[in-house]
Structure formats: structure tokens, C-alpha cells
Scaffold this motif. Structure first.
Motif, PDB file in Angstrom:
ATOM      1  N   ASP A 166       0.714  -1.251   0.183  1.00  0.00           N
ATOM      2  CA  ASP A 166       0.099  -0.004  -0.122  1.00  0.00           C
ATOM      3  C   ASP A 166       0.822   1.225  -0.044  1.00  0.00           C
ATOM      4  N   TYR A 179      -2.645  -1.042  -2.576  1.00  0.00           N
ATOM      5  CA  TYR A 179      -3.964  -0.153  -3.034  1.00  0.00           C
ATOM      6  C   TYR A 179      -3.764   0.470  -4.411  1.00  0.00           C
ATOM      7  N   GLU A 200      -7.044   3.696   1.127  1.00  0.00           N
ATOM      8  CA  GLU A 200      -5.716   4.001   1.061  1.00  0.00           C
ATOM      9  C   GLU A 200      -5.067   4.532   2.294  1.00  0.00           C
TER      10      GLU A 200
END
Ligand SMILES: *Cc1c(COP(=O)(O)O)cnc(C)c1O
Length: 564
Positions: free
Chosen positions: A40, A108, A314
Motif C-alpha cells: 500500500d 492499493y 488507501e
């Protein structure tokens, strides 16, 4: 590409998905969540683990709660991709060849972190060596040291064979990977004409290494007798360990990692304190564990978050805005998650659990210090609370390690309690606790219970998964709960914070404090003041979900350990 990766994360177990059977419990699930957060946040990481071809482990429970196990034959090719590169290590004088299987974890924003699973089941290896990457935590000390040689020394060599030449930090997730320090030293000596283990060489390797210790329980710290060490490892490595003064009677993997890391941490503030007492004079910091929000939030709550907190996927910090979600929406989403759990439980066990009944969840590895049977200390009192204050039902899960007699006994005692309370209180024990069962339980119960014996719970993470889903905890004040607990706001405590050198745990006292909270505080709130109960649920998401997640955790590793 590979030469841009700066961090190598080593872990004996790795929990990427329920079907990929390379994890046993909290350590592996944390490793998976760590990698997901690195992806991420676009942290240039590569991860290394062992393949565990025979899987950890299929749990079978008979009607009395006797556990037996079967190996799991999972189809590796369905989940992982074979990599052509090979490396080898010397074990007991034989060359053991290693191949790697890979799977990318996608963050993400689409950034990928590769995870490499090491495998010695190759035709060119001796029959005994082919089995070395079959069983997670299987076999004897010799088997374990062979595995740690493959993970630590073999892992570094596989990375080099794949062209990972720019790695600046090697992160040891628990001491199982400590031997990587020897390979890093050896790499320097091999290119050094003098071939001498000077303080400068040791310091240079120390700057490369990061160590996270995960438990104050002795069984969590591997020690190998010198005969075994001398039998398994190369003479050159043994000499090196002797010169490092790491062979004092036994080879202690924790001390090896402590001695050769520039940064060491425990996994919660309290665990940091305990570790500093255990391992004086080493400097030990703490970074509190987390869980990966996108992975652990149940679909009904995801929908609500998407609507009210569009950036939550996120940016886990934005979950603090959960206080803006109207109570009835939180409650509705929770009810849908609960329906799914109850349906699952009833289908599997025919227990006839009811949606309207207050539901308590407990799922952990069945180990004696976790005291999973404490809830059942006083059956008469439980019956009285059930009749006088309000009904409740319980969902349990957890595997005992195949060689842990005490853990298996614990499961039997929970089954006994179930049988004796059957006329009134419904209790189910789900077999084969895994990531998917964990998701259903942490989202679908109304209260998450935890009763470890302090100070042995280093962190604990399932209560964090519950918090993300708006499920409050009732827990002994140990591990992460010391930090996450605000009485009546994010959940409730059992007892007080004990002194650093704790008194022996008093089971009876702890059980009675647990019953008091249930009887006088939690059940009345749930049945008579639902709106206030949902306030607590929202607080769990906003205060604890926004903090006890792996995005925050990974950011701290980057700042404190990887690139200080
Ligand atoms: C989260 C999780 C664990 C660890 O939970 P603890 O609270 O740390 O005991 C273990 N097993 C599975 C399957 C999990 O999902």
C-alpha cells in the motif's frame, strides 16, 4: 527492478490467504498484513519465507474435543509461481539445493511486493533434505535448525541469485531468521582479503539488520545444543558464532539477532518493557502491531465506510472519521456481518444460534498461557447472569500445536463446559481456525474476549480486527489492550495493569472480575441502552481502527528501523 528493493523481510511463517497454508497463527498473519501494508505504502520490500509444502495443519475435533491433525496437501501451483533461479546451502556436509516460489502482493495503488517461498523438495537433493521445507514447526531441534539455515542463509543466497543487490536492511520477524546475520558477515569476509571478523565488519552488518521479537514465552525463543549446531552448520559458520560469543552453552537465536541488529523492537509498548527486562542490556524499542484494514473489514462495513469515509482503503488514519457515521448505519452493517457468522455457525454445527442473542467471540491458538477456558470458571454464576441479566452465546476457535498436550487439554475443557451448559448457554467450537474463520468471527460477534496470563501476551491482534469492525473487547490488560483500552469507551478491562514483575495470575479473581463486567456493565448496556452500545462500537473504529493498523505500523518501521 530487483536491484531497487531496499528491504528484505524474513519470516518463518507467512499468512497471505487462508488457502496458502504457510502460517500457523498470529506471527504469520502479522507477516502477511505487514507485506500488504508495505505494498500500500510503496515500501520497496521483498519478503522471504519457507514453503511448508505439507501445510499447517488440518485440525480434527471429535465430540469430546480431542484434537488430531492431518497434513494439508495444498496445490502450490494454484497460488505460486516457480522461479528458475537456484541457490544452495551446506547442511550436515551435504549440498542442499533451494528453489523459490513467488507471489506478488498488490497494494492499493497497484505497487507489488514479491514474497518468495523457499523449497528444498527437488530431485537433486537427498531424500531427507527434500522434506526440510515440508512442515511448519514440525520435527525436532535438528529439523528446526536445518529449516532456519535454509531460511536465514539460503534466503540471502536466493535473493542474491535473483539480483537483489541493493538491499540495505534485513528485517528478522522473530529469531527464526537469525542465521542471515552469519551469511551477511560471510559475504563481507569472502570479498575481504584478510578474511577477519573485525569490529568494523560486525558493525557494518549490524547496520543492515533489524530484529522484531514477538513473545516473552520461552518456547518462542529457539535454542540449539552445541552438538546439534556443530552437526548441522558448516565449520566456518560455527567458528564465526564462536567468535561472536554466541555459542555460550547453546546457540540462542534471539541473542544472535539482538547482538547483530542496529534496531530491535517489541510488538507493543508493554512488550517492549518486558523485553528490556528479559534481555538487558540490549536497547529495545517498541512498535505496536497492527492489522491490515482492507483485509479485515467485513463487506457490510466496507460499504458503510465507502460511503462515509471514501479514503479509508488507501489511508487507514481516515477511519477516525467513523464518528460521523450515523449509529443506525453502523448497527445495520454489524447486524449483516453477524447474520453471516450465525448462518455459518449453524450450518456447520447445527447449534441453532440466534441473531438477537448477545454473542461473545474468542479465537486464539490453544496455548495454556492464553487461558481459553477461563470464561467457564463458574458455571452457576454464568447460568444466573444468563437468566437474570440477559442471554448470551459463545463462538470459540483455535488450533493447538500438534505437540502441545496442554493446549489440547484446554480444548477438551472447553468442550466439557459446552456439554454441561448446554441446557441454557450455547457454545460452539469451530474447527480449523484460519484467516477466513477469523474474518467472520471478528466482524460477526458483539464482544471480543481475551484472557491471557499477563505479561505473556506480547501484542495480540485479533482484538484489533474486531475493533476495525466496531466490535469492542473485554480483555485482560496486557499486550496491545494496555494502549487500546479506554474503559467504557473502546471496551472493558478484566482487572488492572499488573506490576512489571507480576504476581502469579489469580484465575478465580480474574474470572470473577470478568463476570462482574459482563453482569453489571456490558449486558445491561447491550440490552437496555443499545444506542450507547453502538457509540462504543463507533469509538472502536474511530479510535482503535485508525491506529492499530499495519499502515501506521509500517510507517513507524520505515522511520525508526529502515531509514532512521
Ligand atoms: C489474527 C489471527 C491470529 C492472531 O490472533 P491473536 O489475537 O494475536 O491471538 C491467529 N490466527 C488467525 C487465523 C488469525 O486471523
Amino acid at each position: 527492478m530487483n536491484d531497487q528493493r531496499k528491504i528484505a523481510y524474513f519470516s518463518m511463517e507467512m499468512g497471505l490467504a487462508a488457502e496458502i497454508r504457510t502460517y500457523s497463527g498470529g506471527l504469520g498473519v502479522l507477516a502477511g498484513d505487514t507485506v500488504r501494508a508495505a505494498a500500500d505504502l510503496k515500501v520497496p520490500m521483498v519478503a522471504v519465507a519457507l514453503l511448508h509444502r505439507k501445510g499447517y495443519c488440518h485440525q480434527i475435533l471429535d465430540s469430546e474435543g480431542n484434537q488430531t491433525e492431518e497434513p494439508v496437501e495444498w496445490v502450490i501451483e494454484d497460488y505460486l509461481e516457480e522461479i528458475p533461479a537456484r541457490a544452495s546451502v551446506k547442511i550436515e556436509g551435504r549440498d542442499v539445493h533451494i528453489r523459490a516460489w513467488a507471489r506478488d502482493v498488490v497494494g492499493y495503488g497497484g505497487y507489488r511486493v514479491p514474497v518468495l517461498f523457499l523449497d528444498t523438495d527437488l530431485p537433486e537433493n537427498d531424500e531427507v533434505d527434500r522434506g526440510l521445507t515440508h512442515h511448519l514447526y514440525g520435527g525436532d531441534g535438528r529439523y528446526r535448525l536445518c529449516q532456519e539455515t535454509i531460511l536465514g542463509i539460503g534466503g540471502v543466497r536466493v535473493l542474491r541469485a535473483l539480483g537483489y543487490d541493493a538491499i540495505e536492511r534485513f528485517h528478522m520477524n522473530e529469531g527464526h531468521a537469525s542465521l542471515l546475520t552469519c551469511e551477511l558477515l560471510d559475504e563481507r569476509l569472502r570479498t575481504d582479503e584478510e578474511d577477519k571478523l573485525t569490529d568494523e565488519v560486525v558493525d557494518a552488518v549490524r547496520r543492515q539488520c533489524v530484529f522484531t521479537t514477538h513473545t516473552p514465552v520461552p518456547a518462542g525463543h529457539d535454542q540449539f545444543p552445541l552438538e546439534v549446531v556443530k552437526q548441522v552448520l558448516e565449520g566456518r559458520t560455527v567458528e564465526m558464532l564462536e567468535r561472536l560469543s554466541c555459542m555460550d552453552g547453546v546457540l540462542n537465536m534471539t541473542y544472535l539477532a539482538l547482538h547483530l541488529s542496529h534496531y530491535v523492537n517489541g510488538v507493543a509498548k508493554r512488550h517492549g518493557e518486558i523485553s528490556r527486562q528479559l534481555f538487558a542490556p540490549y536497547a529495545i524499542d517498541s512498535i505496536t502491531n497492527g492489522v491490515h484494514a482492507r483485509t479485515w473489514v467485513a463487506p457490510p462495513l466496507q460499504e458503510v465506510f465507502d460511503q462515509h469515509i471514501p479514503t479509508w482503503r488507501e489511508d487507514s488514519y481516515s477511519l477516525r472519521n467513523a464518528l460521523c457515521i450515523p449509529n443506525h448505519e453502523v448497527w445495520e452493517a454489524h447486524t449483516r456481518a453477524k447474520e453471516e457468522l450465525i448462518r455459518y455457525v449453524n450450518r456447520l454445527t447445527n447449534a441453532g444460534m440466534e441473531l438477537e442473542v448477545f454473542t461473545i467471540g474468542y479465537a486464539r491458538r490453544a496455548a495454556t498461557y492464553k487461558r481459553g477456558d477461563m470464561f467457564f470458571h463458574d458455571h452457576d454464576r454464568l447460568r444466573r447472569i444468563h437468566d437474570d441479566v440477559g442471554p448470551f452465546q459463545l463462538v470459540f476457535a483455535g488450533k493447538a500445536h500438534p505437540q502441545d498436550g496442554g493446549g489440547k487439554e484446554l480444548i477438551r475443557r472447553i468442550f466439557e463446559a459446552r456439554a454441561s451448559l448446554k441446557d441454557k448457554i450455547k457454545v460452539v467450537y469451530l474447527a480449523n481456525y484460519d484467516i477466513e474463520t477469523g474474518k467472520l468471527m471478528t466482524a460477526g460477534t458483539d464482544l471480543w474476549l481475551n484472557t491471557p496470563e499477563p505479561p505473556l501476551e506480547a501484542s495480540g491482534t485479533s482484538g484489533m480486527k474486531a475493533a476495525l469492525n466496531g466490535v469492542p473487547s473485554l480483555s485482560v490488560l496486557d499486550g496491545w489492550w494496555v494502549e487500546g483500552w479506554i474503559e467504557g469507551t473502546t471496551g472493558w478491562s478484566i482487572g488492572r495493569i499488573t506490576e512489571s514483575v507480576p504476581e502469579p495470575a489469580d484465575r478465580e479473581k480474574d474470572a470473577s472480575m470478568l463476570y462482574d463486567k459482563l453482569e453489571y456493565v456490558i449486558l445491561p448496556l447491550y440490552y437496555k441502552d443499545r444506542d450507547r452500545f453502538v457509540d462504543v462500537m463507533r469509538n472502536c473504529i474511530a479510535l482503535n481502527g485508525s491506529f492499530f493498523n499495519t499502515q501506521r505500523m509500517m510507517a513507524q518501521y520505515v522511520l525508526k528501523a529502515y531509514f532512521p
